[in-house]
Scaffold this motif. Structure first.
Motif, PDB file in Angstrom:
ATOM      1  N   ASN A   1       0.959  -1.191  -0.073  1.00 13.95           N
ATOM      2  CA  ASN A   1       0.011  -0.023   0.037  1.00 13.95           C
ATOM      3  C   ASN A   1       0.920   1.227   0.095  1.00 13.95           C
ATOM      4  N   THR A   2       1.321   1.647  -1.292  1.00 16.56           N
ATOM      5  CA  THR A   2       2.370   2.818  -1.535  1.00 16.56           C
ATOM      6  C   THR A   2       1.418   4.108  -1.625  1.00 16.56           C
ATOM      7  N   GLY A   3       0.034   4.141  -1.764  1.00 22.12           N
ATOM      8  CA  GLY A   3      -0.524   5.313  -1.868  1.00 22.12           C
ATOM      9  C   GLY A   3      -0.594   5.758  -3.349  1.00 22.12           C
ATOM     10  N   GLY A   4      -0.112   4.795  -4.233  1.00 25.93           N
ATOM     11  CA  GLY A   4       0.141   5.402  -5.618  1.00 25.93           C
ATOM     12  C   GLY A   4       1.427   5.583  -5.962  1.00 25.93           C
ATOM     13  N   LYS A   5       2.212   5.657  -5.015  1.00 22.94           N
ATOM     14  CA  LYS A   5       3.752   6.204  -5.170  1.00 22.94           C
ATOM     15  C   LYS A   5       4.711   4.815  -5.434  1.00 22.94           C
ATOM     16  N   GLY A   6       5.749   5.119  -5.899  1.00 22.61           N
ATOM     17  CA  GLY A   6       6.822   3.969  -6.002  1.00 22.61           C
ATOM     18  C   GLY A   6       7.336   3.674  -4.646  1.00 22.61           C
ATOM     19  N   LEU A   7       8.111   2.435  -4.637  1.00 21.60           N
ATOM     20  CA  LEU A   7       8.410   1.813  -3.407  1.00 21.60           C
ATOM     21  C   LEU A   7       9.785   2.765  -3.180  1.00 21.60           C
ATOM     22  N   SER A   8      10.258   2.686  -1.785  1.00 24.19           N
ATOM     23  CA  SER A   8      11.427   3.146  -1.265  1.00 24.19           C
ATOM     24  C   SER A   8      12.144   2.032  -0.671  1.00 24.19           C
ATOM     25  N   LEU A   9      13.334   2.071  -1.312  1.00 19.71           N
ATOM     26  CA  LEU A   9      14.334   0.951  -0.681  1.00 19.71           C
ATOM     27  C   LEU A   9      15.658   1.326   0.119  1.00 19.71           C
ATOM     28  N   TRP A  10      16.057   0.848   1.068  1.00 22.05           N
ATOM     29  CA  TRP A  10      17.006   0.717   1.612  1.00 22.05           C
ATOM     30  C   TRP A  10      18.125  -0.072   1.362  1.00 22.05           C
ATOM     31  N   ALA A  11      19.535   0.369   1.202  1.00 19.89           N
ATOM     32  CA  ALA A  11      20.410  -0.686   0.363  1.00 19.89           C
ATOM     33  C   ALA A  11      21.770  -0.271   1.348  1.00 19.89           C
ATOM     34  N   ASP A  12      22.159  -1.266   1.995  1.00 22.25           N
ATOM     35  CA  ASP A  12      23.106  -1.342   2.951  1.00 22.25           C
ATOM     36  C   ASP A  12      23.991  -2.832   2.718  1.00 22.25           C
ATOM     37  N   PRO A  13      25.236  -2.863   2.441  1.00 20.85           N
ATOM     38  CA  PRO A  13      25.838  -3.892   2.092  1.00 20.85           C
ATOM     39  C   PRO A  13      26.146  -4.622   3.171  1.00 20.85           C
ATOM     40  N   LYS A  14      25.807  -4.278   4.540  1.00 20.46           N
ATOM     41  CA  LYS A  14      26.035  -4.859   5.482  1.00 20.46           C
ATOM     42  C   LYS A  14      25.503  -6.354   5.926  1.00 20.46           C
ATOM     43  N   TYR A  15      24.206  -6.434   4.946  1.00 24.91           N
ATOM     44  CA  TYR A  15      23.365  -7.410   4.947  1.00 24.91           C
ATOM     45  C   TYR A  15      23.614  -8.250   3.754  1.00 24.91           C
ATOM     46  N   THR A  16      23.483  -9.504   3.505  1.00 29.29           N
ATOM     47  CA  THR A  16      23.483 -10.204   2.456  1.00 29.29           C
ATOM     48  C   THR A  16      22.172 -11.312   2.400  1.00 29.29           C
ATOM     49  N   ARG A  17      21.295 -11.139   1.415  1.00 28.60           N
ATOM     50  CA  ARG A  17      20.386 -12.062   1.129  1.00 28.60           C
ATOM     51  C   ARG A  17      20.705 -13.601   0.911  1.00 28.60           C
ATOM     52  N   ALA A  18      21.622 -13.574  -0.223  1.00 30.71           N
ATOM     53  CA  ALA A  18      22.093 -15.037  -0.612  1.00 30.71           C
ATOM     54  C   ALA A  18      23.262 -14.887  -1.029  1.00 30.71           C
TER      55      ALA A  18
ATOM     56  N   CYS B   1       6.243  -3.690  -9.363  1.00 28.49           N
ATOM     57  CA  CYS B   1       6.184  -2.316  -8.494  1.00 28.49           C
ATOM     58  C   CYS B   1       7.111  -1.457  -8.735  1.00 28.49           C
ATOM     59  N   PRO B   2       7.012  -0.123  -9.322  1.00 27.03           N
ATOM     60  CA  PRO B   2       7.866   1.033  -9.565  1.00 27.03           C
ATOM     61  C   PRO B   2       8.731   1.407  -8.191  1.00 27.03           C
ATOM     62  N   ILE B   3      10.042   1.526  -8.429  1.00 30.58           N
ATOM     63  CA  ILE B   3      10.880   1.768  -7.358  1.00 30.58           C
ATOM     64  C   ILE B   3      11.168   3.604  -7.376  1.00 30.58           C
ATOM     65  N   GLU B   4      11.018   4.119  -6.421  1.00 27.85           N
ATOM     66  CA  GLU B   4      10.962   5.702  -6.712  1.00 27.85           C
ATOM     67  C   GLU B   4      12.293   6.194  -5.899  1.00 27.85           C
ATOM     68  N   ASP B   5      12.596   5.474  -4.792  1.00 25.88           N
ATOM     69  CA  ASP B   5      13.784   6.041  -4.090  1.00 25.88           C
ATOM     70  C   ASP B   5      14.477   5.132  -3.444  1.00 25.88           C
ATOM     71  N   ILE B   6      15.874   5.154  -3.297  1.00 27.50           N
ATOM     72  CA  ILE B   6      16.758   4.199  -2.819  1.00 27.50           C
ATOM     73  C   ILE B   6      17.573   5.233  -1.712  1.00 27.50           C
ATOM     74  N   VAL B   7      17.845   4.582  -0.649  1.00 25.39           N
ATOM     75  CA  VAL B   7      18.521   5.301   0.520  1.00 25.39           C
ATOM     76  C   VAL B   7      19.878   4.465   0.373  1.00 25.39           C
ATOM     77  N   TYR B   8      21.175   5.062   0.060  1.00 22.74           N
ATOM     78  CA  TYR B   8      22.344   4.225  -0.044  1.00 22.74           C
ATOM     79  C   TYR B   8      23.600   5.249   0.245  1.00 22.74           C
TER      80      TYR B   8
ATOM     81  N   GLY C   1      24.081   7.232   2.788  1.00 18.60           N
ATOM     82  CA  GLY C   1      23.500   8.444   3.218  1.00 18.60           C
ATOM     83  C   GLY C   1      22.803   9.302   2.597  1.00 18.60           C
ATOM     84  N   GLU C   2      22.740   8.726   1.099  1.00 18.73           N
ATOM     85  CA  GLU C   2      21.910   9.818   0.080  1.00 18.73           C
ATOM     86  C   GLU C   2      20.936   8.857  -0.345  1.00 18.73           C
ATOM     87  N   ASN C   3      19.895   9.992  -0.519  1.00 16.84           N
ATOM     88  CA  ASN C   3      18.458   9.681  -1.119  1.00 16.84           C
ATOM     89  C   ASN C   3      18.612   9.719  -2.777  1.00 16.84           C
ATOM     90  N   LEU C   4      18.562   8.728  -3.224  1.00 15.82           N
ATOM     91  CA  LEU C   4      18.826   8.390  -4.938  1.00 15.82           C
ATOM     92  C   LEU C   4      17.265   8.498  -5.487  1.00 15.82           C
TER      93      LEU C   4
END
Ligand SMILES: Cc1ncc(COP(=O)(O)O)c(C=O)c1O
Length: 366
Positions: free
Chosen positions: A177-194, A319-326, A328-331
């Motif tokens: 439920n993003t209210g019609g906006k794209g998703l915001s993502l947080w990118a930090d290499p300290k975590y690895t999914r796989a 799902c469109p992606i609109e922002d990435i925090v990486y 310390g910056e917001n892309l």
């Protein structure tokens, strides 16, 4: 087609015990909270092999507290949907791809093999029985959750001698439920999914449980999901529980739709495969499975070469992606300004197939 080389349960042996009372259905579909009236269970043991599949009233399982799915995460699952078309027919979308992925996950989990088409036929019967739960809506469906767990009732990390395959269903609406906006993502290499040699290409619960604290860190940073990075060069791999696509003008000046290759750390998404096949058929721009790094993305954003970035998966479709925090910056990704043209076009073509408006051999009639 049945694969007689694999010892398996058979859909023709299905035993059906219908529920004597049916639950009230509501129009509020919060993902995964309400379940339909019935479930499918199929037991297996090393000594007896597969038992007859059983459709029975939805209810709790009884498990030995020592069972190894609870201790060592010897389990896996799948996710697909049943859609009610404008013609009132129910359709599944490319379900054999889920059955095949499930069989691959089972192999990796040392759970027994089964005939994928027999499982699909049992699922078809379950959906047919609970068909009234499939909403008449373009934005809703019934989510099908096949699950396969070890029920080995002994401690000791070993190949299970007992297992249970079961399938539950729940009506679902929009996932985010993003209210019609794209998703915001947080990118930090300290975590690895796989990681290479791991189980990131299988749909096992352990991959998801261990991602949870990163997900909550993302929320603390004001983001909705994690952008999973990998390696020293911060490769972009997946977004939350979605595959990721970048539509851009690449380093060589070519228009390209790119997604990371299936090198073992990416889940081979059904939606991912469908988007690749669909856009390759259009033949309008390059469609590539290639590595993408954060520095390539940052450079392309600076040079205004990014058209769209989006996630794909059964739960949300696209799902469109609109922002990435990486770092310390917001892309900011220009998805709203550009009106998400490619995202909307792909979403429309895929929903038209899923809801039966475009005839396609990607659908499987229930
Ligand atoms: C980690 C991950 N990546 C990608 C996907 C998308 O896969 P699919 O398109 O088959 O739903 C999922 C969802 O199943 C997932 O859990």
């Amino acid at each position: 087609m049945a694969d007689n080389s694999v010892p398996s349960f058979k859909a023709s042996d299905l035993v059906i015990q219908l529920s004597s009372t049916l639950k009230a259905k509501s129009d509020v579909f919060t993902f995964g909270t309400v379940f339909t009236d019935h479930m499918l269970t199929i037991e297996w043991s090393a000594t007896e092999g597969w038992q007859a599949p059983l459709i029975q009233p939805f209810g709790n399982l009884s498990l030995n507290p020592a069972c190894s799915s609870l201790h060592y995460g010897i389990q896996l699952f799948e996710g697909l949907k049943a859609y009610r078309g404008d013609d009132n027919r129910l359709r599944l979308f490319r379900p054999m791809l889920n059955m095949n992925r499930m069989a691959n996950s089972a192999k990796r989990a040392c759970l027994p093999a089964f005939d994928q088409s027999e499982l699909l036929e049992c699922i078809r019967r379950l959906v047919e029985i609970d068909q009234d739960w499939v909403p008449q809506s373009d934005s809703a469906s019934v989510y099908i959750r096949p699950t396969f767990i070890s029920t080995e009732p002994t401690l000791g990390v070993k190949k299970p001698a007992q297992a249970l395959l079961y399938v539950i269903l729940c009506p679902v609406g929009a996932y985010f439920n993003t209210g019609g906006k794209g998703l915001s993502l947080w990118a930090d290499p300290k975590y690895t999914r796989a990681w290479k040699g791991g189980t990131g290409d299988c749909k096992m619960g352990g991959n998801y449980g261990c991602s949870l604290s990163a997900q909550y860190d993302a929320v603390d940073y004001g983001c909705q999901q994690v952008l999973w990075l990998y390696g020293e060069d911060h490769q972009i791999t997946e977004a939350g529980t979605m595959n990721i696509f970048l539509h851009w003008i690449n380093e060589d000046g070519d228009e390209e739709l790119a997604t990371p290759p299936l090198d073992g750390i990416i889940l081979p998404g059904v939606t991912r495969q469908s988007i690749l096949e669909l856009t390759r058929e259009w033949d309008e721009f390059k469609v590539t499975e290639r590595y993408l790094t954060m520095s390539q993305l940052c450079c392309a954003l600076k040079q205004q070469r990014v058209k769209e970035l989006f996630g794909s998966g059964t739960a949300c479709m696209i799902c469109p992606i609109e922002d990435i925090v990486y770092q310390g910056e917001n892309l900011h990704i220009p998805c709203q300004e550009e009106n998400s043209q490619l995202t909307s076009r792909i979403a429309k073509e895929l929903t038209d197939i899923q809801y039966g408006r475009t005839p396609s051999d990607w659908t499987f009639l229930v």
